[in-house]
Design a protein around this motif. Structure first.
Motif: not given
Length: 268
Positions: A133-138, A146-154, A185-186
């Motif tokens: 993985g490399h996040s969803h939108s870089h 927190g919520p945006a971080l978790r969304e990017e990773l998951r 979070e990772t």
């Protein structure tokens, strides 16, 4: 203590865009670099394999080296994959899922060049390339709430696993930026290993969720490459990069702290 060079590539092309040019390695140079690794008896392994060796406390193979690619540019399939396949070299590709050519409704962020398609990603995975993985939108993950971080990773991990039908257990932080919060979070997202940049040799003392890599750029001549992978004065080779990284880390922490204070002040 085993010292492992984890090499960080991006684009492999003779015709980069202005934005990818600094980190775009010529295919001929890439082939010469892999040839040097082979001639010097290095054993290429994936990041997942390196993490498993550490986790299980097993002895690594002779002269291990990990070859990684960030973002998922189309030239990986066109230029790098044939060279890797011809030489029998495994590698790890960290994909930004929202950047893929046919991301469709999942498209997010702004790709810097032509990107891989899902079919090409599956072809690479089927040929033995580890997909991470490399996040969803870089984004700069350490600047996200927190919520945006978790969304990017998951979201990134879920899309990759759904499309490939196999677990995705490794990742790399966009821009190399992380923090203790990002690493927590990772781990919570299910990743077992992750890469930063750092420009240092990876050893057992490094957090498995923040393993350093050595940058390979357009200006990495073969002599510099040889010294880097052979662990000859790596701190001096990357002195400028390491100083910039440390300085900007302070700036990023300050920015995030200021943003948190403002949110509290405004009752957000």
């Amino acid at each position: 203590m085993t010292r492992v060079p984890i090499l960080m590539y991006h684009s492999i092309t003779d015709a980069p865009t202005p934005e990818t040019r600094p980190l775009a390695v010529r295919p001929g140079d890439f082939a010469d670099q892999l040839g040097h690794l082979k001639d010097r008896g290095f054993t290429p392994i994936t990041l997942g394999e390196l993490a498993a060796l550490r986790r299980e406390r097993r002895e690594p193979p002779a002269r291990p080296v990990v070859i990684t690619f960030d973002d998922g540019y189309a030239d990986f399939h066109r230029e790098a994959l044939p060279i890797l396949t011809r030489l029998g070299v495994p590698a790890t590709v960290f994909l930004t899922s929202g950047w893929l050519r046919d991301a469709g409704p999942d498209a997010a962020g702004r790709p810097l060049d032509a990107m891989l398609s899902w079919a090409q990603v599956r072809e690479a995975a089927d040929s033995g390339i580890e997909i991470g993985g490399h996040s969803h939108s870089h984004p700069q993950l350490d600047q996200l709430p927190g919520p945006a971080l978790r969304e990017e990773l998951r979201r990134n991990k879920a899309l990759l696993e759904d499309r490939l039908g196999r677990p995705v257990t490794t990742m790399a932080y966009p821009f190399g930026y992380s923090s203790a919060r990002v690493r927590r979070e990772t781990r919570a997202a299910g990743y077992l290993a992750a890469c930063a940049v750092g420009n240092a040799m990876a050893t057992e003392r490094h957090d498995v969720l923040a393993m350093p890599r050595l940058t390979v750029s357009r200006n990495t001549g073969l002599a510099r490459f040889r010294n880097a992978v052979e662990d000859n004065a790596v701190p001096l080779i990357y002195l400028r990069e390491r100083l910039l990284t440390k300085g900007y880390a302070v700036v990023r922490r300050t920015r995030y702290a200021v943003r948190q204070v403002r949110q509290v002040a405004h009752g957000e």
